[in-house]
Design a protein around this motif. Structure first.
Motif, mmCIF file in Angstrom:
data_model
loop_
_atom_site.group_PDB
_atom_site.id
_atom_site.type_symbol
_atom_site.label_atom_id
_atom_site.label_comp_id
_atom_site.label_asym_id
_atom_site.label_seq_id
_atom_site.Cartn_x
_atom_site.Cartn_y
_atom_site.Cartn_z
ATOM 1 N N ILE A 1 -17.573 -9.916 -25.023
ATOM 2 C CA ILE A 1 -16.216 -9.540 -24.618
ATOM 3 C C ILE A 1 -16.271 -9.107 -23.158
ATOM 4 N N LEU A 2 -15.502 -9.806 -22.331
ATOM 5 C CA LEU A 2 -15.369 -9.452 -20.919
ATOM 6 C C LEU A 2 -14.067 -8.691 -20.727
ATOM 7 N N ALA A 3 -14.149 -7.508 -20.130
ATOM 8 C CA ALA A 3 -12.967 -6.685 -19.900
ATOM 9 C C ALA A 3 -12.909 -6.261 -18.438
ATOM 10 N N ASP A 4 -11.727 -6.297 -17.889
ATOM 11 C CA ASP A 4 -11.552 -5.923 -16.484
ATOM 12 C C ASP A 4 -11.496 -4.406 -16.356
ATOM 13 N N SER A 5 -12.392 -3.869 -15.518
ATOM 14 C CA SER A 5 -12.394 -2.432 -15.237
ATOM 15 C C SER A 5 -12.753 -2.207 -13.777
ATOM 16 N N SER A 6 -12.332 -3.116 -12.932
ATOM 17 C CA SER A 6 -12.725 -3.064 -11.518
ATOM 18 C C SER A 6 -12.101 -1.869 -10.813
ATOM 19 N N ASP A 7 -12.831 -1.352 -9.869
ATOM 20 C CA ASP A 7 -12.371 -0.209 -9.079
ATOM 21 C C ASP A 7 -12.852 -0.405 -7.641
ATOM 22 N N TRP A 8 -12.260 -1.398 -6.981
ATOM 23 C CA TRP A 8 -12.685 -1.729 -5.618
ATOM 24 C C TRP A 8 -12.176 -0.685 -4.630
ATOM 25 N N GLN A 9 -13.021 -0.356 -3.672
ATOM 26 C CA GLN A 9 -12.616 0.563 -2.617
ATOM 27 C C GLN A 9 -11.729 -0.176 -1.621
ATOM 28 N N MET A 10 -10.672 0.478 -1.188
ATOM 29 C CA MET A 10 -9.748 -0.159 -0.253
ATOM 30 C C MET A 10 -9.153 0.880 0.675
ATOM 31 N N ARG A 11 -8.761 0.398 1.856
ATOM 32 C CA ARG A 11 -8.113 1.309 2.797
ATOM 33 C C ARG A 11 -6.622 1.405 2.484
ATOM 34 N N ALA A 12 -6.011 2.456 2.987
ATOM 35 C CA ALA A 12 -4.583 2.660 2.759
ATOM 36 C C ALA A 12 -3.776 1.646 3.561
ATOM 37 N N LEU A 13 -2.547 1.417 3.117
ATOM 38 C CA LEU A 13 -1.651 0.513 3.837
ATOM 39 C C LEU A 13 -1.308 1.110 5.194
ATOM 40 N N THR A 14 -1.428 0.299 6.229
ATOM 41 C CA THR A 14 -1.149 0.754 7.586
ATOM 42 C C THR A 14 -0.259 -0.256 8.307
ATOM 43 N N GLU A 15 0.219 0.148 9.484
ATOM 44 C CA GLU A 15 1.028 -0.744 10.306
ATOM 45 C C GLU A 15 0.152 -1.833 10.905
ATOM 46 N N PRO A 16 0.649 -3.064 10.987
ATOM 47 C CA PRO A 16 -0.138 -4.135 11.627
ATOM 48 C C PRO A 16 -0.518 -3.762 13.051
ATOM 49 N N ASP A 17 -1.713 -4.130 13.447
ATOM 50 C CA ASP A 17 -2.215 -3.751 14.758
ATOM 51 C C ASP A 17 -1.718 -4.703 15.848
ATOM 52 N N ALA A 18 -1.808 -6.008 15.608
ATOM 53 C CA ALA A 18 -1.469 -6.986 16.647
ATOM 54 C C ALA A 18 0.000 -7.402 16.607
ATOM 55 N N GLN A 19 0.604 -7.415 15.425
ATOM 56 C CA GLN A 19 1.975 -7.918 15.279
ATOM 57 C C GLN A 19 2.923 -6.768 14.970
ATOM 58 N N ARG A 20 3.032 -5.871 15.930
ATOM 59 C CA ARG A 20 3.917 -4.716 15.767
ATOM 60 C C ARG A 20 5.357 -5.104 16.082
ATOM 61 N N THR A 21 6.264 -4.302 15.591
ATOM 62 C CA THR A 21 7.679 -4.591 15.796
ATOM 63 C C THR A 21 8.436 -3.302 16.056
ATOM 64 N N ALA A 22 9.527 -3.408 16.811
ATOM 65 C CA ALA A 22 10.316 -2.223 17.141
ATOM 66 C C ALA A 22 11.136 -1.735 15.957
ATOM 67 N N ARG A 23 11.481 -2.670 15.064
ATOM 68 C CA ARG A 23 12.314 -2.294 13.920
ATOM 69 C C ARG A 23 12.020 -3.232 12.766
ATOM 70 N N GLY A 24 11.978 -2.678 11.576
ATOM 71 C CA GLY A 24 11.653 -3.483 10.407
ATOM 72 C C GLY A 24 10.523 -2.847 9.610
ATOM 73 N N PRO A 25 10.019 -3.525 8.589
ATOM 74 C CA PRO A 25 8.926 -2.995 7.775
ATOM 75 C C PRO A 25 7.689 -2.679 8.622
ATOM 76 N N MET A 26 6.995 -1.595 8.274
ATOM 77 C CA MET A 26 5.836 -1.148 9.045
ATOM 78 C C MET A 26 4.540 -1.283 8.261
ATOM 79 N N VAL A 27 4.511 -2.144 7.263
ATOM 80 C CA VAL A 27 3.335 -2.289 6.399
ATOM 81 C C VAL A 27 2.662 -3.615 6.688
ATOM 82 N N GLY A 28 1.335 -3.587 6.757
ATOM 83 C CA GLY A 28 0.561 -4.797 6.980
ATOM 84 C C GLY A 28 -0.311 -5.124 5.785
ATOM 85 N N PHE A 29 -0.871 -6.324 5.778
ATOM 86 C CA PHE A 29 -1.771 -6.742 4.711
ATOM 87 C C PHE A 29 -3.069 -5.932 4.745
#
Length: 482
Positions: free
Chosen positions: A118-146
């Motif tokens: 039996i294979l069961a998913d229990s992954s717990d990958w480390q990840m950084r928090a959502l931040t504003e894009p570094d290169a493709q910034r904008t004056a107005r609009g969503p501030m979240v990057g991939f």
């Protein structure tokens, strides 16, 4: 023990554990928790996982605890259906599937006397928090990057497109190390030919491993080209807009940006804040297009003026700035020196620690701005021209166009130095013909200008009315279109 004998789990627990340990080359982070299940008979069992990438609390609560309350076991399917409260779990007998899924953060339960696990998913990958894009910034609009996590990136897109048309196709790329690649599209809007071409090319990728999305970019571009035919995007909102335009978005696990196809040349002059603010509707894209020509042609035109056309500026100015120039280097070496210094400063700013940025900026300003002029290495006007060209190119760096700008800038300097204004005009014509010959997954790179498509001009040089843009469907010309 050959591959045929070890391709599937056996009835013997210890033999299965030996096979798995050999498959992972006796790695120390492969953890095996052995236990005994007291059912109609006492059975030996084992839980196998890779340490550091799974959530041990989930294993304890949803796997270990239920096992100690099992009274009888007739089969692994019955155990999974009636005793284990696991959301993402499946039965398997294949060793290669087990090793692949363990590497992705799944947990394996095997019991002596049964040839299924039996294979069961229990992954717990480390990840950084959502931040504003570094290169493709904008004056107005969503501030979240991939981010680097594929599931998080798909979550961001689904949060913005809550529709049953949202489709995701998962493909594993790599022979030794499997990397998850997601092809994302809107079934109602997608250009089917683009989707088929994209799917085919990604499925044909044959590499040992995939760590960077550049491999996929090269595959989609097919051959070495000067201009990028795949748009790299850090912003979920831009990717969502591309999906509604009938384009395809590609996400790679471990890569904090998306790839968008087809990519047209005009897309590099679109910015997300244009759709969020009223100002600049008829001006911004024309201004960026002018900046593009300025970034690649200004230095070449300056070299041409110094060499052949002093009459382009009034005589008092030309005599003071050009005729009486006493710099050490000839104009070609002077421009090459300045381009090298500016590129060196740009490259250094990307590599050094952020706390030393101010120091490098001061050194760059003193060395390039003051010392080089006083030492007669460069002319003041040359410094201004190169500075303006570099600033102009910074307005259109998003998406991957910077490499083409740097090459064309040098080519036009050479054309201007040796052939004058005629050389620059001929060079511009050659570049235009070359761009017209390019295709991004079958779509002409210069569309909707070449071939001209009046209906698609609604969102080309000027942003059209948003209500009309939202309610209209984008179409793309292909090779077989008449």
């Amino acid at each position: 023990m050959n591959k045929t004998e070890t391709a599937f789990l056996t009835l013997h627990l210890q033999k299965n554990l030996d096979i798995l340990q050999k498959s992972f080359n006796e790695t120390s982070d492969l953890k095996i928790r052995t236990l005994k299940i007291k059912s109609e008979v006492v059975r030996k069992a084992a839980i196998v996982y890779l340490d550091g990438i799974i959530d041990t609390k989930n294993i304890q609560e949803y796997l270990l605890n239920p096992l100690f309350h099992v009274k009888s076991i007739e089969g692994m399917e019955e155990l999974l259906d009636f005793h284990l409260s696991l959301l993402d779990a499946s039965l398997t007998t294949k060793i290669d599937e087990i090793t692949r899924e363990l590497s992705k953060g799944k947990v394996l339960l095997i019991i002596d006397g049964f040839s299924e696990g039996i294979l069961a998913d229990s992954s717990d990958w480390q990840m950084r928090a959502l931040t504003e894009p570094d290169a493709q910034r904008t004056a107005r609009g969503p501030m979240v990057g991939f981010t680097e996590q594929l599931k998080v990136n798909i979550n961001l897109l689904r949060n913005m497109i809550q529709s049953t048309d949202f489709s995701v196709e998962n493909i594993e790329v790599g022979r030794d190390s499997k990397t998850n690649v997601a092809i994302v599209y809107l079934d109602k809007f997608v250009d089917q030919k683009v989707l088929d071409e994209t799917r085919k090319k990604i499925n044909d990728i044959d590499v040992t491993y995939l760590l960077e999305a550049r491999v996929i970019e090269d595959t989609l571009e097919e051959k070495k080209v000067l201009f990028p035919l795949v748009f790299t995007c850090e912003r979920p909102d831009v990717s969502v807009s591309a999906l509604f335009e009938g384009r395809v978005v590609i996400l790679v696990n471990g890569v904090p940006y998306s790839l968008i196809v087809p990519t047209l040349f005009i897309h590099y002059f679109h910015q997300p804040d244009e759709y969020a603010i009223k100002a600049g509707r008829f001006f911004n894209r024309v201004f960026r297009l002018f900046s593009w020509f300025l970034s690649i042609l200004l230095m070449g035109l300056y070299v041409t003026m110094v060499r052949f056309h002093h009459d382009w500026i009034p005589h008092p100015f030309s005599e003071k700035l050009l005729t009486q120039s006493d710099t050490v280097f000839p104009i070609l070496l002077e421009m090459a020196f300045l381009v090298f210094l500016f590129d060196l400063l740009f490259e250094t700013s990307l590599r050094i620690p952020k706390n030393t940025m101010l120091l490098i900026s001061l050194i760059g300003a003193i060395v390039v701005g003051q010392t080089a002029v006083e030492a007669k290495l460069v002319h003041q006007l040359s410094l201004i021209v190169v500075g303006i060209s570099m600033l102009a190119s910074s307005t259109i760096l998003a998406g991957g166009l910077s490499g083409a700008i740097r090459v064309l800038r040098i080519l036009f300097i050479i054309f201007g130095y040796f052939f004058g204004l005629k050389g620059i005009i001929v060079g511009l014509m050659i570049v235009t013909v070359y761009m017209a010959s390019l295709r991004s997954v079958g779509v002409p790179y210069l569309a909707p200008f070449i071939p001209f498509r009046f209906r698609e001009m609604k969102d080309a040089l000027f942003r059209g009315d948003l209500r009309k843009l939202i309610n209209s469907k984008h179409t793309y010309p292909h090779k077989d279109n008449k």
